[in-house]
Design a protein around this motif. Sequence first.
Motif, PDB file in Angstrom:
ATOM      1  N   ASN A   1       0.822  -1.215   0.000  1.00  0.00           N
ATOM      2  CA  ASN A   1       0.000   0.000   0.000  1.00  0.00           C
ATOM      3  C   ASN A   1       0.854   1.263   0.000  1.00  0.00           C
ATOM      4  OD1 ASN A   1      -2.514  -1.479   0.373  1.00  0.00           O
ATOM      5  ND2 ASN A   1      -1.774  -1.854   2.452  1.00  0.00           N
TER       6      ASN A   1
ATOM      7  N   SER B   1       0.194   9.697   3.145  1.00  0.00           N
ATOM      8  CA  SER B   1       0.069  10.117   4.539  1.00  0.00           C
ATOM      9  C   SER B   1       1.365  10.726   5.059  1.00  0.00           C
ATOM     10  CB  SER B   1      -0.377   8.947   5.419  1.00  0.00           C
ATOM     11  OG  SER B   1       0.429   7.824   5.183  1.00  0.00           O
TER      12      SER B   1
ATOM     13  N   MET C   1       0.431  -0.472   7.984  1.00  0.00           N
ATOM     14  CA  MET C   1      -0.099  -0.136   6.672  1.00  0.00           C
ATOM     15  C   MET C   1       0.352  -1.144   5.616  1.00  0.00           C
ATOM     16  SD  MET C   1      -1.918   2.352   5.589  1.00  0.00           S
ATOM     17  CE  MET C   1      -1.835   4.091   5.195  1.00  0.00           C
TER      18      MET C   1
ATOM     19  N   ALA D   1      -1.674  -4.276   5.758  1.00  0.00           N
ATOM     20  CA  ALA D   1      -3.127  -4.171   5.690  1.00  0.00           C
ATOM     21  C   ALA D   1      -3.635  -4.701   4.347  1.00  0.00           C
ATOM     22  CB  ALA D   1      -3.546  -2.711   5.873  1.00  0.00           C
TER      23      ALA D   1
ATOM     24  N   PRO E   1      -5.679  -4.557   1.114  1.00  0.00           N
ATOM     25  CA  PRO E   1      -6.091  -3.361   0.359  1.00  0.00           C
ATOM     26  C   PRO E   1      -7.601  -3.099   0.414  1.00  0.00           C
ATOM     27  CG  PRO E   1      -4.651  -4.736  -0.965  1.00  0.00           C
ATOM     28  CD  PRO E   1      -4.933  -5.506   0.276  1.00  0.00           C
TER      29      PRO E   1
ATOM     30  N   TYR F   1     -10.614  -1.186   4.639  1.00  0.00           N
ATOM     31  CA  TYR F   1     -10.519   0.270   4.728  1.00  0.00           C
ATOM     32  C   TYR F   1     -10.382   0.780   6.158  1.00  0.00           C
ATOM     33  CZ  TYR F   1     -11.122   0.623  -0.227  1.00  0.00           C
ATOM     34  OH  TYR F   1     -10.910   0.509  -1.572  1.00  0.00           O
ATOM     35  N   LEU F   2     -10.910   0.011   7.122  1.00  0.00           N
ATOM     36  CA  LEU F   2     -10.768   0.445   8.514  1.00  0.00           C
ATOM     37  C   LEU F   2      -9.289   0.529   8.897  1.00  0.00           C
ATOM     38  CD1 LEU F   2     -11.881   1.226  11.240  1.00  0.00           C
ATOM     39  CD2 LEU F   2     -12.128  -1.207  11.792  1.00  0.00           C
TER      40      LEU F   2
ATOM     41  N   LEU G   1      -6.716   0.492   6.898  1.00  0.00           N
ATOM     42  CA  LEU G   1      -6.012   1.469   6.058  1.00  0.00           C
ATOM     43  C   LEU G   1      -6.188   2.889   6.587  1.00  0.00           C
ATOM     44  CD1 LEU G   1      -6.602   0.263   2.380  1.00  0.00           C
ATOM     45  CD2 LEU G   1      -4.460   0.298   3.658  1.00  0.00           C
ATOM     46  N   SER G   2      -7.423   3.218   6.981  1.00  0.00           N
ATOM     47  CA  SER G   2      -7.645   4.580   7.485  1.00  0.00           C
ATOM     48  C   SER G   2      -6.913   4.797   8.792  1.00  0.00           C
ATOM     49  CB  SER G   2      -9.132   4.875   7.708  1.00  0.00           C
ATOM     50  OG  SER G   2      -9.901   4.190   6.785  1.00  0.00           O
ATOM     51  N   LEU G   3      -6.978   3.772   9.669  1.00  0.00           N
ATOM     52  CA  LEU G   3      -6.259   3.902  10.944  1.00  0.00           C
ATOM     53  C   LEU G   3      -4.772   4.111  10.691  1.00  0.00           C
ATOM     54  CD1 LEU G   3      -8.021   1.183  13.138  1.00  0.00           C
ATOM     55  CD2 LEU G   3      -8.059   3.649  13.499  1.00  0.00           C
TER      56      LEU G   3
ATOM     57  N   PHE H   1      -3.393   5.234   8.008  1.00  0.00           N
ATOM     58  CA  PHE H   1      -3.219   6.529   7.350  1.00  0.00           C
ATOM     59  C   PHE H   1      -3.112   7.647   8.390  1.00  0.00           C
ATOM     60  CE2 PHE H   1      -4.822  10.137   4.768  1.00  0.00           C
ATOM     61  CZ  PHE H   1      -4.000  10.008   3.656  1.00  0.00           C
ATOM     62  N   VAL H   2      -4.091   7.654   9.285  1.00  0.00           N
ATOM     63  CA  VAL H   2      -4.073   8.671  10.350  1.00  0.00           C
ATOM     64  C   VAL H   2      -2.829   8.496  11.217  1.00  0.00           C
ATOM     65  CG1 VAL H   2      -5.278   9.582  12.364  1.00  0.00           C
ATOM     66  CG2 VAL H   2      -6.579   8.848  10.371  1.00  0.00           C
ATOM     67  N   GLY H   3      -2.513   7.242  11.539  1.00  0.00           N
ATOM     68  CA  GLY H   3      -1.336   6.960  12.372  1.00  0.00           C
ATOM     69  C   GLY H   3      -0.068   7.530  11.759  1.00  0.00           C
ATOM     70  N   ILE H   4       0.107   7.291  10.464  1.00  0.00           N
ATOM     71  CA  ILE H   4       1.330   7.794   9.810  1.00  0.00           C
ATOM     72  C   ILE H   4       1.340   9.326   9.807  1.00  0.00           C
ATOM     73  CG2 ILE H   4       2.636   7.930   7.650  1.00  0.00           C
ATOM     74  CD1 ILE H   4       1.897   5.089   7.082  1.00  0.00           C
ATOM     75  N   ILE H   5       0.190   9.925   9.527  1.00  0.00           N
ATOM     76  CA  ILE H   5       0.147  11.404   9.543  1.00  0.00           C
ATOM     77  C   ILE H   5       0.578  11.934  10.920  1.00  0.00           C
ATOM     78  CG2 ILE H   5      -1.354  13.432   9.436  1.00  0.00           C
ATOM     79  CD1 ILE H   5      -2.927  12.128   7.276  1.00  0.00           C
TER      80      ILE H   5
END
Lengths: 466, 103
Positions: free
Chosen positions: A59, A66, B59, B62, B64, B67-68, B70-72, B74-78
Motif C-alpha cells: 500500500n 500520509s 499499513m 493491511a 487493500p 478500509y478500517l 487502512l484509514s487507521l 493513514f491517520v497513524g502515519i500522519i
Amino acid sequence: MLTFAINLSYLSGAVLFVIGLRMLGSPDTARRGNILAGIGMLLAIVASAVQPLENPNNNYIWILASMGIGGTIGYVSAMKIKMTAMPQMVSIFNGLGGACAVILAFSESLPYYDQASLLNGGQLAIILSTLLIGGVSFTGSLLAFAKLEDLVRDDKITLPYHNIFNLVLLAAAVALGVVVYLQGSSGSLLLLLLFTGLSLVYGFSFVAPIGGADMPVVISLLNSFTGLSAAAAGVIYNNQLMLVGGILVGASGTILTVLMTKAMNRSLLNVLVGGFGGTSGGSKAAAGDLVAREVSLNDASIQLNYSQSVMFVPGYGLAVAQAQKVIKEVDDILEANGVEVKYAIHPVAGRMPGHMNVLLAEADVPYPKLLDLEDANAALPNTDIVVIVGANDVVNPAAETDPGSPIYGMPVLKVWEAKHVIVLKRSMKPGYAGIENPLFFHEKTRMLFGDAKDSLQKLVSELKSL
Amino acid sequence: MENAIQFFSENLYLIYLLIFTIILGFEVISKVPTVLHTPLMSGANAISGVVIIGAILLMRQADPDDYLTLSLGFVGIILGMINVVGGFAVTDRMLEMFKKKKK
C-alpha cells in the motif's frame, strides 16, 4: 542480504539516537546531535518501508500520501510557530505521538477479536498498556496545549474532590483492563473500546487540576509517557528500534521531570495531586494593609544607568509579553554604558524546562550571561539592581520565611539580597499560583506597573535620552 | 504466574535490551545544563515519533480492501510524521538560535 541491510539500518538508527541525545546535552554539539538523531529516524523509516514482511500488500501509495501530509503539516507548523509558543508546540507534537501509539495498539487488537490472529497473554497486556499510556499522553498533552494557549481556565475544568475522582477513574480503567485481559479473544471489542475511552478521559482529567508553575513538570512527564507508549508499541511489532527509541525518551523525560520537581522542592506525587493554590489561607490576609511603592520610568532608568551591575529575572510574563527582544535592547544600552548585565534563570521559570533560555537565545543574549539558580544567588548580594520581568513565585521570599506558604521550601532566587529591586508587573494581582508575594512590599522593592514589553520599550527611550 | 514465566523466557532478549536501554538512557542524559533542557525535551519528543515505524508496518500488512485498518494506518502515519518532522525541525530552529550567539 536485504535483511542484513535492514537490520544494519535499524541498528544504526538506534546508535544514532543514543549519540544524538548525548550530543544534545552539550551546547557545542547539540545541533549536530539533533541532525544525527534525525538521520537515524530517516534510516529507520526507510528500513521499515522495505523490510520483508510475511504477507505484504505494501500500500505504498497510502503510505507516501500520509507521510507527505504529515511531514508537510509538521514542517510548516514547526517553521511558523513563534518562539514564545514553543511549550504549546512541543506539547501538541508529543500528544500526536501518543495518539499514533493508541491507533497502532487498537489496530493490532482488531484481527485478534475477529479471531484472525492470535496473541499470547504478554502481547495482549502490552497492547492494553500501550492504549493506557498512549491515551493518557494524547489527551493529557492536548489539554496541556489548550491550557498553555489559554483556551481553558483551570477552575472551569476541575471538579470538587478532583484528586479522588482521578484515583477512581484510574482504578476503573485498570480494573477494566484486567477484565479485558482475562477475557482474551472471547471478550468483546466493545470493552476494549471502553477501556481506551477511559484511558483518554483519564489523561484529560489527570492534567486538569495541574497548572501554571507546575507545567514544566507535566510536560516533561507526558513526554516520558509518549516514549514509553512508543516502546510498548515496539514490543507489539517486535521492533527493537522502537523499543530503544521509546525507552530513551522515557528516560530523558523522567530525568527532566525529576529535575523540575527537585527545583521546586516537591515530590512528583505532590505536584500531581497537590497543586498550588487553595491551601494558602493563612498567609494571604497579612498582605492587605501593606503598600507597594511605585517607581517612575525616569527614576528607574537613571538608577539602572548609574549602577554597576544589573540582573534581570525573567519569568513567564516575559513570554506572554514577548518582551525578549526589548530586554536585550535595554541590556545593550546598559552594557554600552559600562553596566554589567546578567540574567538569573530559575529552573522552573516559564512553562517548560529551559523555557527562558530559549526565549533569550532568540533575542541573541549570549548564554554565558545566563546564571542558574546557584550562581545567581551567589552573585545577588553584589548586584546593584535586580529587574524582575514577569517572574513571581520563583522570587517569592515566603518560600524561605513563611512555613504556611504553599511554596515553602522551594529554592528561590534571593533577589531581596541585592541592593534594589524593580518589579515590572501588569498589576498587583498575585501570580499564577495565586500566592501573595511579600517581595512586592519589601522595602527594597519598587514597582513599575504596565505591560512588560511596553515598560521595557519606554525604558529604552528613557535610557537613550539620558 | 505460569504465563508470566513463559513471557519472560520467550522475551528474554527483549528484556535485556529493555533494561540496558533504561540504564543507558539515564546515563546519557543525566547531566544536561539548563540551557539545553528545552531542546533536549523537544529532540527526545521527536525521537518518540519512532512509533511511526509501527504505523508503516501496519499499513504495509493491511489488506487493500480493509478500509478500517487502512484509514487507521493513514491517520497513524500522519500523526507520527507530524511528531517526527515537526519535532526535529522545531529543535533545529531552537538550536540554530543558540549557535548564532557563540561568535
